[in-house]
Enzyme design. Sequence first.
Site, PDB file in Angstrom:
ATOM      1  N   SER A  69      63.462 -21.187 139.480  1.00 20.15           N
ATOM      2  CA  SER A  69      62.708 -20.199 140.261  1.00 20.15           C
ATOM      3  C   SER A  69      61.752 -20.798 141.284  1.00 20.15           C
ATOM      4  CB  SER A  69      61.925 -19.278 139.320  1.00 20.15           C
ATOM      5  OG  SER A  69      62.776 -18.327 138.736  1.00 20.15           O
ATOM      6  N   LYS A  72      62.059 -19.650 144.776  1.00 19.92           N
ATOM      7  CA  LYS A  72      61.383 -18.482 145.347  1.00 19.92           C
ATOM      8  C   LYS A  72      60.294 -18.864 146.356  1.00 19.92           C
ATOM      9  CE  LYS A  72      62.240 -15.334 141.461  1.00 19.92           C
ATOM     10  NZ  LYS A  72      62.663 -16.174 140.319  1.00 19.92           N
ATOM     11  N   SER A 129      57.297 -14.119 138.727  1.00 23.75           N
ATOM     12  CA  SER A 129      58.578 -14.689 139.127  1.00 23.75           C
ATOM     13  C   SER A 129      59.729 -13.694 138.984  1.00 23.75           C
ATOM     14  CB  SER A 129      58.883 -15.947 138.308  1.00 23.75           C
ATOM     15  OG  SER A 129      59.914 -16.707 138.901  1.00 23.75           O
ATOM     16  N   LYS A 233      54.159 -22.125 141.977  1.00 28.83           N
ATOM     17  CA  LYS A 233      55.382 -21.510 141.466  1.00 28.83           C
ATOM     18  C   LYS A 233      55.989 -22.353 140.338  1.00 28.83           C
ATOM     19  CE  LYS A 233      58.190 -18.228 141.309  1.00 28.83           C
ATOM     20  NZ  LYS A 233      58.195 -18.530 139.863  1.00 28.83           N
TER      21      LYS A 233
END
Length: 389
Positions: A69, A72, A129, A233
């Site tokens: 992720s 992202k 997320s 993140k």
Amino acid sequence: MKKICTATLSLFLLFSLLLTPASAVSISMVEENREIDLKLPCKSAILIEQTTGQVLYAQNPDEPLPIASVTKIMTLLLTMEQIEKGTISTKDLVPISETAASMGGSQAYLEPGEEITLHEILKAVFVSSANDGAVALAELISGSVDAFVAAMNEKAQSLGMTNTLFCNPTGLDDGDTGHSSARDVAIMSKELLAYEEIYPYTTIWIDSIRGGAFGLANTNKLIRFYPGATGLKTGSTAKAKYCLSASAERNGLKLCAVVLAGETSAERFSAAKTLLDFGFATYSYYMPEKVNLPQVRVRGGTEETLSPLCETEGILLSKQNAVGLTSVVELENGVQAPVAKGQKLGELKYQKDGQTVFSLPILAPKEVKKMTFSAFMKKLLLVYLTGEK
């Protein structure tokens, strides 16, 4: 959902690893600190100064790896670009498609046909997320996931992310060959972190959407437990293991640590903390003292002299290098007109033990045109009549 991979076959725009702000500062420092082994519990890692991108430490930074992720970051970067351009607003209502609602993994449980503000989708993606939120962003910006993935790879190419291939906006990697590297993740993290508007999202610990009906908890545990943490993140899958791009700021120093392929969640956070602790303990901004510069004579110009300009600003240095610096002025005795505004006239060097640690350019503060024959004759006549030079 159809998945498409657009290869990033680029070699243009190498990521700048030395300090190159508008004042064109040059620094005599190694790209990566090779004298210290932090023995990080991960396959790949990098630490950069967030504003300039200067690399402070690296461990196997260029190996292509799945990043889960952390992908992202690019999805959010493209979204912030469109917000900045004014094509979308955080107040906009975003319709949720069947495709977006079908995403598994981390999600905000968006329903097909539901309309939710872009503000709340950003909150869900930044904080929790949410994969469904990431796909909703992709469809909002590009109309389809495939078109958005093409835009992701195009952006990566333009940034010089030479070890990156995006296959979707979420980082879900079942059957995909998407990958990136610690250095490339640092590049896109730096770009996203430049948007001040993201910090009200990235620094949330606990919040909610839908009027409090759905709770959000930040997947980045450093936000609560690491002093100065600002983002950014997390990501984890069986293939990628545990990944993290972590940013923090202390005393004006902004750092970003990227950790890929940690064996456990605890190890990725530990590695990031080690990197950030190393950066804050080792580096700081040094503010050079202003130095009085002599006038520079201009030959054949409409003005006889210039007062040279040397802009000083905070310079990232190791704390060891910042002690005992001396300044040396290297300046042209004279220059021939015409002189352009901003033309380099010399350098102000800061040295330690006879070695230049960094230098600042000395510039012409304004344009000086070449004197024409008629202007020369007028000046000559003025001298003859008044005796003034």
